[in-house]
Motif scaffolding. Sequence first.
Motif, PDB file in Angstrom:
ATOM      1  N   VAL A   1      67.641   9.059  75.539  1.00  0.00           N
ATOM      2  CA  VAL A   1      67.472   8.171  74.380  1.00  0.00           C
ATOM      3  C   VAL A   1      66.772   6.864  74.759  1.00  0.00           C
ATOM      4  N   SER A   2      66.281   6.783  75.984  1.00  0.00           N
ATOM      5  CA  SER A   2      65.688   5.533  76.461  1.00  0.00           C
ATOM      6  C   SER A   2      64.184   5.486  76.224  1.00  0.00           C
ATOM      7  N   ASP A   3      63.639   4.278  76.276  1.00  0.00           N
ATOM      8  CA  ASP A   3      62.189   4.109  76.218  1.00  0.00           C
ATOM      9  C   ASP A   3      61.526   4.700  77.459  1.00  0.00           C
ATOM     10  N   ALA A   4      62.264   4.743  78.561  1.00  0.00           N
ATOM     11  CA  ALA A   4      61.708   5.309  79.791  1.00  0.00           C
ATOM     12  C   ALA A   4      61.358   6.784  79.591  1.00  0.00           C
TER      13      ALA A   4
ATOM     14  N   LYS B   1      63.847  -8.250  88.182  1.00  0.00           N
ATOM     15  CA  LYS B   1      64.411  -6.958  88.562  1.00  0.00           C
ATOM     16  C   LYS B   1      63.410  -5.888  88.159  1.00  0.00           C
ATOM     17  N   THR B   2      63.167  -4.933  89.039  1.00  0.00           N
ATOM     18  CA  THR B   2      62.275  -3.830  88.701  1.00  0.00           C
ATOM     19  C   THR B   2      62.950  -2.506  89.029  1.00  0.00           C
ATOM     20  N   GLU B   3      62.662  -1.517  88.201  1.00  0.00           N
ATOM     21  CA  GLU B   3      63.134  -0.153  88.429  1.00  0.00           C
ATOM     22  C   GLU B   3      62.074   0.799  87.905  1.00  0.00           C
ATOM     23  N   TYR B   4      61.523   1.605  88.799  1.00  0.00           N
ATOM     24  CA  TYR B   4      60.427   2.506  88.455  1.00  0.00           C
ATOM     25  C   TYR B   4      59.290   1.708  87.805  1.00  0.00           C
ATOM     26  N   ASP B   5      58.948   2.012  86.539  1.00  0.00           N
ATOM     27  CA  ASP B   5      57.825   1.331  85.888  1.00  0.00           C
ATOM     28  C   ASP B   5      58.287   0.242  84.922  1.00  0.00           C
ATOM     29  N   HIS B   6      59.519  -0.189  85.064  1.00  0.00           N
ATOM     30  CA  HIS B   6      60.098  -1.182  84.150  1.00  0.00           C
ATOM     31  C   HIS B   6      60.501  -2.429  84.918  1.00  0.00           C
TER      32      HIS B   6
END
Length: 253
Positions: free
Chosen positions: A214-217, A77-82
Motif C-alpha cells: 500500500v506504499s508509494d514505494a 534519512k535515506t532508504e532505497y530511493d526515498h
Amino acid sequence: MTEIHLLPLEEPDREQFIKDNQEAFRYGALEEFGLRDDHFEEEDEIISRSTIEQSINEGTAYRIVQNGKNVGGAVIKTEYDHGELELLFVSPAVHSKGIGYAAWCEIEDMHPEVTVWETITPYFEKRNIHFYVNRCGFHIVEYFSEHHCDPDDKDGKMADMFRFEKVLPVSSEAVQEQIKRVKYYEDIMQKAQDMDNVSPELHEMLKKLRDYYVSDAWKRDFSSDEAGLLPKELKRGVLSQDGIYDLLEKYDM
C-alpha cells in the motif's frame, strides 16, 4: 552559487548543534509571532531537545560549514530511493545569503539514488515554506490537523504541519535501489508462501508485505517495471497485481 561544505556531525559538537538548531527555529517563530507565542514544544523552544536528538540518532547529521565556520546543520534519512529531510537550519546571522539552498543542492548531489524527498514544516514558518516551494522545488502534498492526522503521530507533534514532497527523475542509481527493494520483498513473499503454519514470524512477514503493497514505494517500483526499467530476469512476483493481495487474503490480513 554560495560555497559551503557539509561535514558529518562530530560528537563533541553535538550539544552546540542542538542549541544552534533551537536558536534558528526559535528565531523563526518569534519573527512571526513576537515574544508571545504558544507553539513551543518545550519551555521557550519551538523544537525540543528530544526531537532533535531522535533525528540525529535515527538519521545522518551534517554541519553546514562556510569559510571554516559552522553556519547551520542538516539531518537526513535515506532508504532505497526515498529520502527524508529531517532537519535543515541556518544561523539567523547569515540568513538570505543562499546558504540553505546551497546545502540542499549538496544533499541532492550526495544522493542521486533518491527520487522522492520528503520534509515537514509548521504552518507558520513562512520563510521555510517559501524556501522549500519556491527555491527547492518541493510541493505541499498534505496538511496535518485535528481533522487529518498522521497515523504514525502518537503524540500529536505533527498537528499544524505541512508535508512536502520533491519528485525527481528516475536515475540509474535509483533503479539499482529499486531492484534491491524488489529483491528484498520478493524474498519475504517466497518465504511466507513456503510456510505452512501461522506463527509470529509469518505474521511479521505479512505485515511487511502489506505495508509495502500500500506504499508509494510499491507504486514507484511497479511504474519502473511497467516502463521497462527493471531487468527482465528479475523475479518480480511481488509486483504482480495479485501476488501479495492473494497471500494477504489467504491469512485474512
